[in-house]
Design an enzyme around this catalytic site. Structure first.
Site, PDB file in Angstrom:
ATOM      1  N   CYS A 101     -22.676 -72.251 -25.735  1.00  0.00           N
ATOM      2  CA  CYS A 101     -23.374 -71.819 -26.948  1.00  0.00           C
ATOM      3  C   CYS A 101     -22.365 -71.577 -28.067  1.00  0.00           C
ATOM      4  O   CYS A 101     -21.829 -72.529 -28.615  1.00  0.00           O
ATOM      5  CB  CYS A 101     -24.246 -70.597 -26.669  1.00  0.00           C
ATOM      6  SG  CYS A 101     -25.507 -70.327 -27.958  1.00  0.00           S
ATOM      7  N   HIS A 190     -27.519 -71.781 -21.991  1.00  0.00           N
ATOM      8  CA  HIS A 190     -26.910 -70.680 -21.254  1.00  0.00           C
ATOM      9  C   HIS A 190     -27.207 -70.752 -19.757  1.00  0.00           C
ATOM     10  O   HIS A 190     -28.075 -70.027 -19.257  1.00  0.00           O
ATOM     11  CB  HIS A 190     -27.422 -69.349 -21.796  1.00  0.00           C
ATOM     12  CG  HIS A 190     -26.889 -68.980 -23.142  1.00  0.00           C
ATOM     13  ND1 HIS A 190     -25.651 -68.398 -23.320  1.00  0.00           N
ATOM     14  CD2 HIS A 190     -27.432 -69.125 -24.379  1.00  0.00           C
ATOM     15  CE1 HIS A 190     -25.450 -68.185 -24.618  1.00  0.00           C
ATOM     16  NE2 HIS A 190     -26.516 -68.615 -25.279  1.00  0.00           N
ATOM     17  N   GLU A 192     -25.417 -69.481 -17.575  1.00  0.00           N
ATOM     18  CA  GLU A 192     -24.789 -68.299 -16.963  1.00  0.00           C
ATOM     19  C   GLU A 192     -25.702 -67.081 -16.904  1.00  0.00           C
ATOM     20  O   GLU A 192     -25.400 -66.112 -16.209  1.00  0.00           O
ATOM     21  CB  GLU A 192     -23.511 -67.926 -17.736  1.00  0.00           C
ATOM     22  CG  GLU A 192     -23.695 -67.129 -19.007  1.00  0.00           C
ATOM     23  CD  GLU A 192     -24.138 -67.931 -20.213  1.00  0.00           C
ATOM     24  OE1 GLU A 192     -24.098 -67.389 -21.328  1.00  0.00           O
ATOM     25  OE2 GLU A 192     -24.527 -69.106 -20.057  1.00  0.00           O
TER      26      GLU A 192
END
Length: 254
Positions: A101, A190, A192
C-alpha cells in the site's frame, strides 16, 4: 528495532521491515515468514527509529508497510525521503523488496512513477484480477484468479515506473500490483491484515471510508465470511516471497 527469528532455524535469510504507522504492523505476513524460517527486524519509523538509506549488511530483503500519510507527505513523516532512498538502493542492487500500500506507492514515486489521489477510494474486501503477466511471476503465479484481499486506500499508483510489469488490477484501480526488475514488487492491497488490524483503521483514518461510501459493518462481515479463503490464498504468496529472499541469501530451506 524489534526482531523476530525462528528458534533453531537453519537459514540465515533475514528481512528488514519498515513500519510507517502504529496501526499497520507486519501482521499475518510475519506469521507466515516465521513459519517458513525467515527472520525479520522491524524498524519503527513511526516511533522515530532511523530508516537506513541502504540495506544494511546481514539483510537479504526489504518490506515497506502501509500508513495513513500520503507517499508525498514528507512533512508528516520526515523519514520518507530516507525510505525512498532505501527503495532505490535496494532496486539497484536487486535486493528482494515488497512494498505494501503506502510502501508500494513510495516505491512508485522513488522509481519515477506517479502517485496521487485515486479516482475511486477502495475500502473493504475486493477480488483481485490477475493479468496474463502474473502467470510467470514468482509471487503472483501462486495466487488463484479473483482472490479476495483487504483494501484501504484513497491514493493510488496511477503510472508505474519505466520497465515495470503490471500484474493485477481491480475495476476501480487498474494498478493493484507490479514488479520492477527481477525482485521488487509494489502492491496496493493488504494481505498482512486480520480482522483486528482492519477494525483499528476505521476510527484511526476515517477519510477513505467516507470517500468509498463503505459500511463498517459490511466490511467486517465480509472479513469474517472470507477469512479462511484469504488465509489459504495469501499464505502461499508470503511463502513465495520468502523463497525469493532465501535464494537471494543463498541459503538452504530449513
Amino acid at each position: 528495532m524489534t526482531s523476530q527469528t525462528i528458534e533453531g532455524a537453519a537459514a540465515p535469510a533475514r528481512l528488514l521491515v519498515i513500519q510507517n504507522d502504529p496501526t499497520d504492523p507486519v501482521g499475518l505476513l510475519g506469521t507466515w515468514w516465521d513459519e517458513h524460517g525467515i527472520g525479520y527486524d522491524v524498524v519503527r519509523a513511526d516511533l522515530g527509529e532511523p530508516v537506513p538509506r541502504e540495506l544494511p549488511a546481514g539483510y537479504h530483503g526489504v518490506v515497506l508497510l502501509g500508513g495513513e500519510m500520503a507517499a508525498w507527505e514528507d512533512e508528516r513523516a520526515p523519514w520518507l525521503p530516507d525510505e525512498r532512498a532505501l527503495i532505490l538502493s535496494s532496486v539497484e542492487s536487486s535486493a528482494p523488496l515488497l512494498g505494501v500500500c503506502l510502501g508500494g506507492q513510495l516505491m512508485t514515486l522513488a522509481a519515477g512513477g506517479v502517485v496521487d489521489r485515486a479516482p475511486v477510494a477502495e475500502v473493504g474486501i475486493y477480488e483481485i484480477d490477475l493479468l496474463p503477466e502474473a502467470q510467470g511471476d514468482p509471487l503472483f503465479s501462486v495466487l488463484p484468479q479473483g482472490i479476495p484481499v483487504a483494501q484501504y486506500h484513497q491514493d493510488a499508483m496511477l503510472e508505474v515506473p519505466e520497465g515495470a510489469v503490471v500484474l493485477a488490477s481491480t475495476p476501480t484501480c487498474p494498478v493493484q500490483a507490479y514488479r520492477l526488475g527481477r525482485s521488487a514488487w509494489a502492491i496496493q492491497f493488504h494481505p498482512e491484515v486480520d480482522a483486528e488490524i482492519l477494525a483499528s483503521w476505521f476510527p484511526d483514518d476515517p477519510e477513505p471510508v467516507e470517500k468509498a461510501g463503505a459500511s463498517v459493518e459490511k466490511v467486517m462481515q465480509d472479513v469474517v465470511d472470507r477469512e479462511q479463503e484469504m488465509l489459504d490464498g495469501w499464505r502461499p504468496f508470503a511463502v513465495a516471497f520468502a523463497e525469493v529472499v532465501r535464494a537471494s541469501a543463498g541459503s538452504p530451506r530449513p
